[in-house]
Write an enzyme that holds these catalytic residues in place. Sequence first.
Site, PDB file in Angstrom:
ATOM      1  N   GLY A   1      -0.054   6.762   5.942  1.00 28.43           N
ATOM      2  CA  GLY A   1       0.171   5.787   4.883  1.00 28.43           C
ATOM      3  C   GLY A   1      -0.106   4.363   5.310  1.00 28.43           C
ATOM      4  O   GLY A   1      -0.040   3.452   4.491  1.00 28.43           O
ATOM      5  N   CYS A   2      -0.412   4.161   6.584  1.00 25.43           N
ATOM      6  CA  CYS A   2      -0.761   2.831   7.063  1.00 25.43           C
ATOM      7  C   CYS A   2      -2.283   2.714   7.085  1.00 25.43           C
ATOM      8  O   CYS A   2      -2.967   3.630   7.527  1.00 25.43           O
ATOM      9  CB  CYS A   2      -0.226   2.590   8.470  1.00 25.43           C
ATOM     10  SG  CYS A   2       1.563   2.496   8.555  1.00 25.43           S
ATOM     11  N   GLN A   3      -2.781   1.584   6.613  1.00 21.72           N
ATOM     12  CA  GLN A   3      -4.218   1.351   6.634  1.00 21.72           C
ATOM     13  C   GLN A   3      -4.699   1.235   8.078  1.00 21.72           C
ATOM     14  O   GLN A   3      -5.749   1.752   8.428  1.00 21.72           O
ATOM     15  CB  GLN A   3      -4.548   0.082   5.865  1.00 21.72           C
ATOM     16  CG  GLN A   3      -6.019  -0.170   5.722  1.00 21.72           C
ATOM     17  CD  GLN A   3      -6.286  -1.398   4.875  1.00 21.72           C
ATOM     18  OE1 GLN A   3      -5.403  -2.224   4.652  1.00 21.72           O
ATOM     19  NE2 GLN A   3      -7.509  -1.518   4.397  1.00 21.72           N
TER      20      GLN A   3
END
Length: 138
Positions: free
Chosen positions: A50-52
């Site tokens: 979910g982290c870019q």
Amino acid sequence: MTIEQKQQEIIDDFSIYDDWMEKYEYIIELGKELPLIDPEKKTDDRLIEGCQSRVWLDAAIENNKLQLTADSDAIITKGIIGLLIRVLDNETPEDIVKSDLHFISDIGLQEHLSPTRANGLLSMVKKIKLLALSSLAK
């Protein structure tokens, strides 16, 4: 120092700065102080989904307290995970699961992040709480 006291310390630290450019610079400085994850533990199973940017997080229990280390390939993201670790490192899993991380909204962090970074921040919080919860189940 309790989780609440650590949050208040961060709120006080951020109140010193007038604008968000200075606050971002402070976040970047915090990232440089982050207890880094062992390079051998930078594995796919430790990546936060979910982290870019890529963010690795590791947790270990020592004396019934969660020891957190992390790293990221992006400097602001590294500072953001550094903030979370500053508040939650070396706390009991019970306290981490129950914690209300109000400092995030109190300093205005979430509203000054891009939507992708804000989602990444939520994913970091969720991952740390899941690690704490899973250590309680053992």
